[in-house]
Design a protein around this motif. Structure first.
Motif, PDB file in Angstrom:
ATOM      1  N   ALA A  80     -15.665  -9.723  40.895  1.00 63.01           N
ATOM      2  CA  ALA A  80     -14.697 -10.344  41.791  1.00 63.01           C
ATOM      3  C   ALA A  80     -15.236 -11.686  42.286  1.00 63.01           C
ATOM      4  N   VAL A  81     -14.345 -12.674  42.350  1.00 61.49           N
ATOM      5  CA  VAL A  81     -14.734 -13.995  42.851  1.00 61.49           C
ATOM      6  C   VAL A  81     -13.685 -14.468  43.849  1.00 61.49           C
ATOM      7  N   PRO A  82     -14.067 -15.381  44.755  1.00 59.61           N
ATOM      8  CA  PRO A  82     -13.067 -15.926  45.682  1.00 59.61           C
ATOM      9  C   PRO A  82     -12.144 -16.913  44.969  1.00 59.61           C
ATOM     10  N   MET A  83     -11.083 -17.291  45.680  1.00 61.76           N
ATOM     11  CA  MET A  83     -10.123 -18.240  45.114  1.00 61.76           C
ATOM     12  C   MET A  83     -10.777 -19.624  44.968  1.00 61.76           C
ATOM     13  N   PRO A  84     -10.548 -20.313  43.845  1.00 59.94           N
ATOM     14  CA  PRO A  84     -11.140 -21.649  43.667  1.00 59.94           C
ATOM     15  C   PRO A  84     -10.698 -22.623  44.747  1.00 59.94           C
ATOM     16  N   LYS A  85     -11.650 -23.445  45.185  1.00 57.58           N
ATOM     17  CA  LYS A  85     -11.361 -24.411  46.257  1.00 57.58           C
ATOM     18  C   LYS A  85     -11.330 -25.821  45.690  1.00 57.58           C
TER      19      LYS A  85
ATOM     20  N   CYS B 269     -12.361 -21.497  27.668  1.00 54.79           N
ATOM     21  CA  CYS B 269     -13.205 -22.244  28.603  1.00 54.79           C
ATOM     22  C   CYS B 269     -12.648 -22.084  30.011  1.00 54.79           C
ATOM     23  N   ALA B 270     -13.511 -21.780  30.973  1.00 50.13           N
ATOM     24  CA  ALA B 270     -13.063 -21.487  32.333  1.00 50.13           C
ATOM     25  C   ALA B 270     -13.007 -22.732  33.202  1.00 50.13           C
ATOM     26  N   HIS B 271     -13.315 -23.889  32.660  1.00 55.78           N
ATOM     27  CA  HIS B 271     -13.280 -25.146  33.426  1.00 55.78           C
ATOM     28  C   HIS B 271     -14.002 -25.005  34.762  1.00 55.78           C
ATOM     29  N   CYS B 272     -15.249 -24.593  34.670  1.00 51.29           N
ATOM     30  CA  CYS B 272     -16.060 -24.336  35.862  1.00 51.29           C
ATOM     31  C   CYS B 272     -16.149 -25.583  36.748  1.00 51.29           C
ATOM     32  N   GLY B 273     -16.130 -25.340  38.039  1.00 56.02           N
ATOM     33  CA  GLY B 273     -16.238 -26.452  38.989  1.00 56.02           C
ATOM     34  C   GLY B 273     -17.577 -27.153  38.878  1.00 56.02           C
ATOM     35  N   SER B 274     -18.661 -26.374  38.732  1.00 58.15           N
ATOM     36  CA  SER B 274     -19.965 -27.003  38.490  1.00 58.15           C
ATOM     37  C   SER B 274     -20.392 -26.569  37.086  1.00 58.15           C
ATOM     38  N   ALA B 275     -19.804 -27.221  36.102  1.00 63.85           N
ATOM     39  CA  ALA B 275     -19.921 -26.732  34.725  1.00 63.85           C
ATOM     40  C   ALA B 275     -21.317 -26.961  34.167  1.00 63.85           C
TER      41      ALA B 275
ATOM     42  N   ALA C 107     -19.457 -16.467  36.891  1.00 61.70           N
ATOM     43  CA  ALA C 107     -19.080 -16.427  38.306  1.00 61.70           C
ATOM     44  C   ALA C 107     -19.861 -17.424  39.169  1.00 61.70           C
ATOM     45  N   PRO C 108     -21.164 -17.673  38.929  1.00 60.37           N
ATOM     46  CA  PRO C 108     -21.866 -18.624  39.807  1.00 60.37           C
ATOM     47  C   PRO C 108     -21.429 -20.066  39.642  1.00 60.37           C
ATOM     48  N   PHE C 109     -20.669 -20.369  38.588  1.00 61.67           N
ATOM     49  CA  PHE C 109     -20.358 -21.768  38.310  1.00 61.67           C
ATOM     50  C   PHE C 109     -18.956 -22.169  38.768  1.00 61.67           C
ATOM     51  N   ASP C 110     -18.325 -21.353  39.613  1.00 59.74           N
ATOM     52  CA  ASP C 110     -17.046 -21.722  40.204  1.00 59.74           C
ATOM     53  C   ASP C 110     -15.962 -21.956  39.136  1.00 59.74           C
ATOM     54  N   PRO C 111     -15.637 -20.924  38.339  1.00 55.92           N
ATOM     55  CA  PRO C 111     -14.658 -21.121  37.260  1.00 55.92           C
ATOM     56  C   PRO C 111     -13.228 -21.284  37.788  1.00 55.92           C
ATOM     57  N   SER C 112     -12.398 -21.975  36.992  1.00 58.01           N
ATOM     58  CA  SER C 112     -10.994 -22.189  37.369  1.00 58.01           C
ATOM     59  C   SER C 112     -10.044 -21.282  36.607  1.00 58.01           C
ATOM     60  N   VAL C 113     -10.504 -20.705  35.510  1.00 59.71           N
ATOM     61  CA  VAL C 113      -9.659 -19.776  34.760  1.00 59.71           C
ATOM     62  C   VAL C 113     -10.150 -18.365  35.072  1.00 59.71           C
ATOM     63  N   LEU C 114      -9.295 -17.589  35.736  1.00 56.24           N
ATOM     64  CA  LEU C 114      -9.740 -16.299  36.263  1.00 56.24           C
ATOM     65  C   LEU C 114      -8.882 -15.170  35.699  1.00 56.24           C
ATOM     66  N   PHE C 115      -9.234 -13.954  36.087  1.00 60.95           N
ATOM     67  CA  PHE C 115      -8.558 -12.770  35.566  1.00 60.95           C
ATOM     68  C   PHE C 115      -8.033 -11.914  36.719  1.00 60.95           C
ATOM     69  N   LEU C 116      -6.958 -11.177  36.414  1.00 59.13           N
ATOM     70  CA  LEU C 116      -6.442 -10.173  37.351  1.00 59.13           C
ATOM     71  C   LEU C 116      -6.565  -8.818  36.676  1.00 59.13           C
ATOM     72  N   MET C 117      -6.795  -7.770  37.471  1.00 61.63           N
ATOM     73  CA  MET C 117      -6.884  -6.440  36.870  1.00 61.63           C
ATOM     74  C   MET C 117      -5.805  -5.547  37.459  1.00 61.63           C
TER      75      MET C 117
END
Lengths: 300, 578
Positions: A65-70, A135-141, A287-297
């Motif tokens: 689980a990760v928080p919502m991207p900021k 590619c998850a387009h990580c915030g800090s890629a 998860a540590p790199f602040d991804p922008s493409v996420l998943f729902l379960m």
């Protein structure tokens, strides 16, 4: 050893020249490519390759689980946009239609038979753990941090982009992506007759450069231009471009509406609406790199 | 012996060159690449040879700086091997690249559109550090050679060693950051710099020991050090195993266990025994690097012909180049063969005694008033100044990642570069070089600078103004002026001038993209076709010019409305409207 220096040098240079000439000979591969140059592969081949890739897909996808991207900061300025996607694992049945749509949208080339046998496809989307992964387009890629030339860079809108012309093919980015979302153009797909330009808006990539999901960057750019022109003609309508109404090719192709594209910072975006009240997941290693493409379960 | 090895080198080089050509032609698909890291044999060979390249200068400089006596012949051999390995090592990153002709983009230059290499990438640090190291190693070696003829130059040798000692450690630490700065689990660990430095020293010692076997004599000190290094690297491998569970079995057998055979007197005293142990260490360390570069590989990888060919190329090139240079430099500089150690067994005793530390006959001198320190004082000061200037410059370049953390790896190389060059110049070496040679070198530098400048500035896709002349725009303009009242518009030819001044840098003076632009950037601007211009319409084009587009700057305030409308008409003209 009755060899004087003159003979020795002569022999050496002859051997070297011989080696060079042998290396430069017309080899089997280039003969094939000469025959294939300009040949455009059939659409059916693309479908077949997607089916093959589906049969070879990896089963595991470890999600946390990760928080919502900021909002992201570039050069001290906060951008009003951060584009991303969410993939609903409950809705997805892994049919692979998104892969084909993506290939057609972004002119993703076919691979040679040897590469296909090793599972080395060029597909920007692959099925992992039964759901599409790209590619998850990580915030800090991590890929952008190690790119020596700056070809992999971040746009203010939160996209991790590639400047193909600036890429020197060091593959450092590929080594540093924990999920191997990046694909390397091992072959000159054009001369091997493996690429087909379905979409004129996306260039064909040359041999030796890295590529990956661009979140349909060209669609976003088109929409931005349209917005700019409209607001220039009729000023005062809406001050800021938020990329509303843009859909990625995979999102359009999904028969079960499992992929939702949007702007994480826009309350009216379908993305934010789709995820409200649900827990977001990302692959554990990303998860540590602040991804922008996420998943729902399911159910959460 | 040397002749035999040269022939062996040439023999190995032939399949090597074939593999190299095929690798260059086919690209990275031709050799084994790891599924996870996309890396393969070239990077493995690069790390291996750059490790060997640290041997000579390190040994020579460390011993000199620490006051351990190593005889000149051995030191020269080691330094020569460094130069050869280094020139070999730099080939492999180029082979590794997907787009070889773009390699210059790794160099930290601002290109015509202000795009800078990513200063945060370890590859950029690598590029700079290795360049500095290569240059200074060459100067060190040159000084060593020339001080043979001009003993006065001997004085800078020890200060030079003081400069080189940290540089060698620094450069190999930076090479280790290629791995340690990533997020690949197998490559992480703060011990990586130590690991790489130890590996480099170890492989370097093995190489020098092998070369000494070829020369026919031995240096006990280097053998002892090799054994010691094998324990040291064993400890690091153990650490790696305990923290990550990674263990390189074959590397341990070849480079950890087999060197212990040197404890056996029979092996130690036989030339073949020493040679085999040295080769086994080299093999073990090579395998270790192969495993390291390919983390997802469990067994020996499926090496293809090109992989093996590249290995053969590196071995052949080294043998040929090293023994060729050794002979050439030996003939050139010295009258006899003993310069590089062409001795038979009878002189071994004498050599051994030469390697023994000297008796403590010198009286104590305050380090800060020693002759060596006085020599290096000024160059060092210059170096520190250059480093400070560099730091200040870096922190003030706009729009780059030259933060303190990112440029820290380059600080010492900059210092060493400036200090080393000024030290070398201060030794009076320029007086020894003839005027003519100096002139040629200066001319070459100027020529190189000019060519590099032309390359970076780029060239327009078509000569400005040719468009205007060839299409005799002025005539057309005169005609059109007669036909209609052009009071409110500006002429086509002035628009053309405006286009060439303002727009052609990206769009090309013929409206078909500038070559330079196409080479470096994406997305490229659209080609101006009549249908596209029609679909956009004049007003919309006007808006694009005045307000800018995605990658196009806004020209509002820089162009008047008339000028913009003129440009729009000129665009239509370029697109082929009659």
């Amino acid at each position: 050893m009755g060899m004087d220096r003159r003979d020795f040098l002569k022999t050496c240079s002859l051997l070297a020249v011989g080696g060079l000439l042998f290396g430069c000979r017309k080899n089997a591969l280039s003969e094939i490519s000469d025959g294939l140059a300009g040949r455009i592969p059939d659409e059916r081949l693309f479908e077949e390759e997607v089916r093959l890739a589906l049969s070879m897909s990896r089963k595991e996808l470890d999600l946390v689980a990760v928080p919502m991207p900021k909002a992201l900061e570039t050069k001290g300025e906060k951008s009003p946009n951060r584009f991303g996607m969410v993939i609903d694992m409950a809705a997805c049945n892994g049919c692979g239609k998104c892969i084909l749509a993506c290939n057609r949208e972004n002119n993703v080339p076919l691979v040679t038979e040897e590469d296909a046998a090793r599972g080395r496809f060029m597909h920007w989307i692959e099925i992992r753990g039964g759901a599409p992964f790209m590619c998850a387009h990580c915030g800090s890629a991590p890929c952008e941090k190690v790119c020596p030339t700056g070809a992999a860079s971040h746009t203010p809108d939160g996209l991790s982009t590639m400047m193909y012309k600036r890429c020197t093919g060091s593959r450092f980015c590929g080594a540093n992506c924990p999920m191997q979302a990046r694909k390397f153009n091992f072959n000159d797909a054009k001369s091997l007759g493996l690429s087909r330009q379905f979409n004129k808006e996306v260039p064909l990539r040359s041999k030796g450069v890295m590529e990956k999901c661009s979140l349909c960057l060209h669609r976003l750019q088109d929409d931005r231009l349209r917005f700019k022109t409209e607001s220039a003609v009729a000023p005062g309508a809406s001050a800021e471009w938020r990329g509303r109404g843009v859909k990625t090719a995979c999102m359009e192709a999904c028969p079960r509406k499992a992929i939702v594209f949007g702007n994480w910072l826009d309350g009216e975006s379908p993305l934010v609406k789709a995820v409200s009240g649900r827990t977001l997941y990302a692959p554990r290693s990303l998860a540590p790199f602040d991804p922008s493409v996420l998943f729902l379960m399911e159910g959460r | 012996m040397a002749k035999l090895l040269r022939i062996l080198g040439a023999v190995l080089l032939v399949p090597g060159l074939m593999a190299l050509c095929s690798a260059l032609q086919v690209g990275p698909a031709s050799w084994f690449t790891d599924e996870k890291s996309f890396w393969g044999m070239p990077i493995c060979l690069f790390v291996f040879w750059i490790g060997l390249a640290h041997a000579g200068t390190l040994l020579s400089a460390v011993f000199l700086a620490l006051g351990v006596r190593l005889d000149r012949r051995t030191a020269l051999l080691a330094e020569l091997s460094t130069l050869c390995s280094l020139s070999l090592a730099v080939v492999f990153p180029l082979v590794h690249l997907g787009v070889i002709e773009n390699f210059y983009m790794v160099a930290p230059f601002v290109d015509s559109r202000g795009i800078f290499a990513n200063a945060g990438s370890p590859l950029v640090w690598d590029f700079c550090c290795i360049a500095v190291y290569g240059l200074l190693s060459f100067l060190f070696f040159h000084n060593h050679l020339s001080s043979r003829n001009v003993p006065a130059q001997e004085i800078i040798r020890k200060p030079f060693a003081w400069l080189l000692l940290p540089l060698v450690l620094w450069v190999h630490s930076v090479v280790s950051l290629d791995f340690a700065a990533t997020f690949v689990p197998e490559w992480q660990g703060a011990f990586f710099p130590v690991y790489f430095v130890v590996g480099a020293v170890y492989s370097g010692l093995a190489l020098v020991n092998c070369l000494l076997c070829a020369e026919g004599y031995r240096v006990r000190l280097l053998e002892k050090l090799m054994i010691f290094s094998s324990w040291f690297i064993g400890v690091i491998w153990g650490w790696d195993y305990l923290t990550k569970g990674v263990f390189f079995t074959w590397a341990f057998v070849f480079a950890g266990l087999l060197p212990q055979l040197l404890w056996v007197g029979a092996v130690r005293d036989s030339r073949v025994g020493r040679l085999l142990v040295g080769l086994s260490v080299l093999l073990g360390l090579f395998l270790e690097r192969l495993y390291l570069v390919s983390p997802s590989m469990s067994e020996l990888p499926s090496l293809g012909l090109v992989d093996l060919g590249l290995v053969s190329f590196s071995a052949g090139f080294f043998l040929l180049f090293y023994f060729g240079l050794r002979r050439f430099v030996g003939c050139f500089v010295d009258e006899g063969g003993t310069f590089f150690g062409d001795v038979d067994g009878s002189e071994m005793e004498e050599d051994l005694s030469a390697t023994e530390p000297a008796e403590g006959d010198e009286k104590y001198v305050n380090p800060f008033s020693s002759r060596e320190f006085r020599t290096i004082r000024l160059p060092l000061l210059l170096g520190i100044l250059a480093m400070l200037l560099f730091t200040v410059w870096c922190l003030n370049v706009p729009d780059t990642d030259l933060t303190l953390v990112n440029m820290l790896p380059l600080t010492y190389p900059v210092l060493a570069l400036v200090a080393g060059i000024s030290l070398w110049v201060s030794s009076g070496v320029l007086r020894e070089i003839s005027r003519r040679v100096l002139l040629v070198v200066v001319m070459f530098c100027v020529l190189f600078g000019v060519l590099a400048g032309i390359f970076f500035v780029g060239y327009p896709s078509e000569e400005s103004g040719r468009q205007i002349r060839s299409l005799s725009l002025t005539e057309r303009e005169n005609n059109s002026e007669k036909e209609k009242n052009t009071e409110r518009d500006i002429g086509l030819s002035s628009s053309a001038l405006l286009w060439n001044a303002r727009c052609s840098s990206c769009h090309g003076s013929d409206g078909k993209l500038n070559e330079k632009f196409v080479r470096e950037y994406y997305p490229v601007p659209n080609t101006l076709t009549l249908s596209r211009l029609d679909s956009l319409g004049e007003d919309s084009l006007y808006q694009v010019i005045s307000r800018g587009r995605t990658n196009m700057n806004s020209y509002e305030g820089r162009l008047t409305e008339k000028e913009i409308r003129g440009l729009v008409r000129y665009m239509r003209f370029l697109a082929g409207e009659e």
